[in-house]
Scaffold this active site. Sequence first.
Site, PDB file in Angstrom:
ATOM      1  N   SER A 142       1.069  -1.699   0.388  1.00  0.00           N
ATOM      2  CA  SER A 142      -0.209   0.038  -0.112  1.00  0.00           C
ATOM      3  C   SER A 142       0.696   1.351  -0.352  1.00  0.00           C
ATOM      4  O   SER A 142       2.045   1.030   0.437  1.00  0.00           O
ATOM      5  CB  SER A 142      -0.705  -0.090   1.142  1.00  0.00           C
ATOM      6  OG  SER A 142      -1.411   0.864   1.517  1.00  0.00           O
ATOM      7  N   TYR A 155      -2.146  -1.440  10.522  1.00  0.00           N
ATOM      8  CA  TYR A 155      -2.174  -1.347   8.982  1.00  0.00           C
ATOM      9  C   TYR A 155      -1.003  -0.832   8.788  1.00  0.00           C
ATOM     10  O   TYR A 155      -0.320  -1.211   7.884  1.00  0.00           O
ATOM     11  CB  TYR A 155      -3.149  -0.556   8.325  1.00  0.00           C
ATOM     12  CG  TYR A 155      -3.493  -0.732   7.406  1.00  0.00           C
ATOM     13  CD1 TYR A 155      -4.291  -2.189   6.576  1.00  0.00           C
ATOM     14  CD2 TYR A 155      -3.057  -0.144   6.072  1.00  0.00           C
ATOM     15  CE1 TYR A 155      -4.180  -2.135   5.154  1.00  0.00           C
ATOM     16  CE2 TYR A 155      -3.126   0.359   4.831  1.00  0.00           C
ATOM     17  CZ  TYR A 155      -3.848  -1.443   4.162  1.00  0.00           C
ATOM     18  OH  TYR A 155      -3.942  -1.535   3.263  1.00  0.00           O
TER      19      TYR A 155
HETATM   20  P1  NAD Z   1     -11.875  -6.119   0.515  1.00  0.00           P
HETATM   21  O1  NAD Z   1     -12.329  -5.415   1.465  1.00  0.00           O
HETATM   22  O2  NAD Z   1     -12.075  -5.832  -0.972  1.00  0.00           O
HETATM   23  O3  NAD Z   1     -11.255  -7.428  -0.172  1.00  0.00           O
HETATM   24  C1  NAD Z   1     -10.564  -8.367   1.038  1.00  0.00           C
HETATM   25  C2  NAD Z   1     -10.604 -10.021   1.050  1.00  0.00           C
HETATM   26  O4  NAD Z   1      -9.312 -10.214   1.552  1.00  0.00           O
HETATM   27  C3  NAD Z   1     -11.765  -9.991   1.485  1.00  0.00           C
HETATM   28  O5  NAD Z   1     -12.415 -11.273   0.135  1.00  0.00           O
HETATM   29  C4  NAD Z   1     -12.199 -10.785   2.276  1.00  0.00           C
HETATM   30  O6  NAD Z   1     -12.789 -11.904   2.954  1.00  0.00           O
HETATM   31  C5  NAD Z   1     -10.116 -11.315   2.113  1.00  0.00           C
HETATM   32  N1  NAD Z   1      -9.633 -11.884   3.449  1.00  0.00           N
HETATM   33  C6  NAD Z   1      -9.551 -10.769   5.153  1.00  0.00           C
HETATM   34  N2  NAD Z   1      -9.196 -11.923   6.101  1.00  0.00           N
HETATM   35  C7  NAD Z   1      -9.017 -13.426   5.242  1.00  0.00           C
HETATM   36  C8  NAD Z   1      -8.120 -13.814   5.669  1.00  0.00           C
HETATM   37  N3  NAD Z   1      -7.680 -14.622   6.805  1.00  0.00           N
HETATM   38  N4  NAD Z   1      -7.986 -15.214   4.741  1.00  0.00           N
HETATM   39  C9  NAD Z   1      -8.439 -14.949   3.461  1.00  0.00           C
HETATM   40  N5  NAD Z   1      -8.840 -14.041   3.294  1.00  0.00           N
HETATM   41  C10 NAD Z   1      -9.062 -13.044   3.825  1.00  0.00           C
HETATM   42  O7  NAD Z   1     -10.197  -5.245   0.194  1.00  0.00           O
HETATM   43  P2  NAD Z   1      -9.176  -4.357  -0.915  1.00  0.00           P
HETATM   44  O8  NAD Z   1      -9.570  -3.379  -0.962  1.00  0.00           O
HETATM   45  O9  NAD Z   1      -9.750  -5.673  -2.184  1.00  0.00           O
HETATM   46  O10 NAD Z   1      -8.164  -5.213  -0.524  1.00  0.00           O
HETATM   47  C11 NAD Z   1      -6.948  -6.211  -1.377  1.00  0.00           C
HETATM   48  C12 NAD Z   1      -5.318  -5.928  -0.441  1.00  0.00           C
HETATM   49  O11 NAD Z   1      -4.974  -4.539  -1.290  1.00  0.00           O
HETATM   50  C13 NAD Z   1      -5.811  -5.447   0.734  1.00  0.00           C
HETATM   51  O12 NAD Z   1      -4.041  -6.185   1.390  1.00  0.00           O
HETATM   52  C14 NAD Z   1      -5.638  -4.534   1.325  1.00  0.00           C
HETATM   53  O13 NAD Z   1      -4.448  -3.352   2.375  1.00  0.00           O
HETATM   54  C15 NAD Z   1      -4.191  -4.161  -0.267  1.00  0.00           C
HETATM   55  N6  NAD Z   1      -5.244  -2.593  -0.309  1.00  0.00           N
HETATM   56  C16 NAD Z   1      -6.351  -1.515  -0.381  1.00  0.00           C
HETATM   57  C17 NAD Z   1      -6.799  -0.498  -0.841  1.00  0.00           C
HETATM   58  C18 NAD Z   1      -7.864   0.017  -1.207  1.00  0.00           C
HETATM   59  O14 NAD Z   1      -7.762   1.263  -1.494  1.00  0.00           O
HETATM   60  N7  NAD Z   1      -8.592  -0.900  -1.454  1.00  0.00           N
HETATM   61  C19 NAD Z   1      -4.890   0.467  -0.317  1.00  0.00           C
HETATM   62  C20 NAD Z   1      -4.064  -0.672  -1.027  1.00  0.00           C
HETATM   63  C21 NAD Z   1      -3.723  -1.396  -0.775  1.00  0.00           C
END
Ligand code: NAD
Length: 260
Positions: A142, A155
Site C-alpha cells: 500500500s 495496518y
Molecule cells: P476487500 O475488503 O474488498 O477484500 C479483501 C478480501 O480479503 C475479502 O474478500 C476478504 O474476505 C479477504 N480476507 C480477509 N481476511 C482474510 C483471511 N484471513 N484469509 C483469507 N482471505 C481474507 O479489500 P481490498 O481493498 O480489495 O484489499 C485487498 C488488498 O489490497 C489488501 O491487502 C489491502 O490492504 C490492499 N490495499 C487496498 C487498498 C484500497 O484502497 N482498497 C489500497 C492499498 C492496498
Amino acid sequence: MRLKNKIALITGAARGIGFAIAESYAREGAKVAIADLGAEAAAEAAGHIRDNGGEAMAITMDVTDEQAVDQGVRAVVDAWGGLDIAIANAGIQHIDPLDKLAFDNWRKVMAVHLDGAFLLTRASLRQMYQAGRGGSIIYMGSVHSKEASPLKAPYVAAKHGLLGLCRAVAKEGANHGVRSNIICPGFVRTPLVEKQIPEQAKEFGISEEEVVRNIMLRNTVDQEFTTLDDVAELAIHLAAFPTNALTGQSVVVSHGWHMQ
Ligand code: NAD
C-alpha cells in the site's frame, strides 16, 4: 495473452482488488485459484470467471491458518500441475487511535497481512523450488508501506513489514528463478475503503466528502482514486516480466500520492 498457461493463486480474491486481478489474469490466459475465507464467496467468484470463458477454481482458505494455506497450495498443484504466481493480497483494516487500540485488534491485522503473507510465501516457495521452473511472488502492499496515516498503526506497520518480506524473498528466491515484488496502491474504492469513510468521518468529526477530499485524495496530483484496473494492469506486468531483472521492487500506483 501475457500469462498464457500460467497458474496463479490469489488470496482474498473473492472480491475487491484480488478479484479484479483474478479476472484480468484469466483474460490474459492464466488459470486462477481464488482463495478466500468463505467457500460460497470464493466459489461464486470462480464461477463468474468461468462464465466469462476463463479457467478458475475456488479454495477456502484463512490465510492465518497454517494448515489451510499448505492444503490450498497443494490443491492447486494437484489440480493443475504447478504454481507459477502467488499473490498475497488478503487484507483487513482497523481504525483506532493508538492509545485506544486493543492488543487483539493489533494482532488480528498483523496476522492477516504478515502471518498470511509468510505462510503463502513458504508454501509457494516449497512448491516452486521443487518444480524448478521459477515463479513470481507478489505482495499487496500500500502507499501505507511507505507513509503513515493516523488511526491506522497496525495496518501501516504490517504494510511496512511486507516490504521487508518481499526483499528477503527476492534475495533467497533468486537462485531458484523466483522473483518477488510488491504493489503499493493508493486508495481504491473497494468494500475495505467504503467502510473507512464513515468510520474516519466519525473519528475526526468531519463529513464523508471531507474524508475523501481532504484525507484520502489530498496528496494525489489530480484528486483521483486509483482504480481496480490500474492495480490489475500492474499485477499482470509484474507477473509477466520476462527476466529476473525486476525483483525486490515496490511499485507505487497512487496518482502521485507517494513519489519515490
Ligand atoms: P476487500 O475488503 O474488498 O477484500 C479483501 C478480501 O480479503 C475479502 O474478500 C476478504 O474476505 C479477504 N480476507 C480477509 N481476511 C482474510 C483471511 N484471513 N484469509 C483469507 N482471505 C481474507 O479489500 P481490498 O481493498 O480489495 O484489499 C485487498 C488488498 O489490497 C489488501 O491487502 C489491502 O490492504 C490492499 N490495499 C487496498 C487498498 C484500497 O484502497 N482498497 C489500497 C492499498 C492496498
